[in-house]
Design an enzyme around this catalytic site. Structure first.
Site, short mmCIF file in Angstrom:
data_model
loop_
_atom_site.label_atom_id
_atom_site.label_comp_id
_atom_site.label_asym_id
_atom_site.label_seq_id
_atom_site.Cartn_x
_atom_site.Cartn_y
_atom_site.Cartn_z
N HIS A 1 -18.19 -0.60 -13.04
CA HIS A 1 -18.56 -0.10 -11.72
C HIS A 1 -17.67 1.04 -11.29
CE1 HIS A 1 -18.38 -0.49 -7.17
NE2 HIS A 1 -19.61 -0.07 -7.43
N GLU B 1 -18.89 4.13 -12.89
CA GLU B 1 -20.07 4.72 -12.24
C GLU B 1 -19.62 5.71 -11.17
OE1 GLU B 1 -23.04 3.67 -8.70
OE2 GLU B 1 -22.47 1.97 -9.93
N HIS B 2 -18.62 5.34 -10.38
CA HIS B 2 -18.11 6.25 -9.35
C HIS B 2 -17.50 7.50 -9.97
CE1 HIS B 2 -18.14 3.78 -5.51
NE2 HIS B 2 -18.59 2.92 -6.42
N GLU C 1 -14.68 -0.72 -0.99
CA GLU C 1 -16.03 -1.30 -1.07
C GLU C 1 -15.95 -2.81 -1.26
OE1 GLU C 1 -19.86 -1.10 -4.11
OE2 GLU C 1 -18.50 0.62 -3.98
#
Length: 219
Positions: free
Chosen positions: A48, A51-52, A129
């Site tokens: 994840h 992905e950023h 997040e």
């Protein structure tokens, strides 16, 4: 059933195209066969986080990926799951070449533009997040508890996609490079292009942008 054409480039990239002239837009979706199930113990959350990082720029466009596509009128985003990571944009038909170029540049040349500053910045974004969606939400950690109870510790679904704070904080540039070189390779991806274009021209465009990217090792 939709008519489509599927080809595989010499470097292993699977390509699926569907020509549809009902609306002057094109949807591009690049799907990598990597998710949280591929993470190693002590490095949860890396898929994840990666992905950023993929939106932070590449060798020939060392800047954010949202701006040039949004200026062309596109919608753009990505997502990570246990089994896959995908990047997509819906663009005006005239911006297909731009979308393919940007996607190919980060597939082939993301690492030369990666810096500690970018890693630190996106690490902070992901950790925030996690606080917002999990740690500081009423019952926000239910998914973590359920996954840990349903799947045994050795199972690849035992931990959540977002991972643990300690593991995210411990990620290094070396981890990023190893992850990219292992999983972000043409033979571990599927490119789907659907919309208002000529199929032969689109396939030539895809070959032009992606064909020179080296095949990775077998996964």
């Amino acid at each position: 059933m939709l008519d489509y054409t599927k080809q595989t480039l010499d470097n292993g990239l699977d390509v699926v195209v569907h020509e549809d002239h009902r609306c002057p837009i094109v949807a591009v979706n690049l799907w990598y066969h990597v998710g949280s199930k591929n993470e190693q113990p002590g490095r949860t959350g890396l898929a994840h986080l990666f992905e950023h990082l993929m939106f932070e720029g590449s060798a020939h466009h060392d800047s954010g990926y949202f701006s040039p596509l949004q200026q062309a009128g596109a919608a753009i985003n990505g997502s990570t799951s246990c089994d896959r990571t995908n990047y997509w944009e819906v663009v005006p038909a005239s911006a297909l070449d731009l979308a393919l170029w940007l996607e190919s540049d980060r597939m082939g040349w993301m690492l030369p533009a990666m810096t500690q500053e970018k890693l630190d910045n996106q690490r902070d974004v992901v950790m925030n997040e996690k606080r917002q969606r999990y740690d500081n939400q009423p019952y926000g950690d239910w998914d973590e508890w359920i996954q840990a109870m349903v799947y045994p510790e050795a199972h690849p679904y035992h931990h959540t996609v977002i991972g643990s704070m300690d593991d995210i904080e411990a990620a290094t540039l070396e981890d990023v490079a190893e992850f990219f070189e292992t999983f972000y390779v043409p033979n571990n991806a599927v490119l789907t292009v659907c919309g208002d274009f000529n199929e032969d021209e689109a396939l030539e465009m895809i070959e032009w942008h992606f064909g020179e990217i080296p095949r990775g090792g077998e996964i």
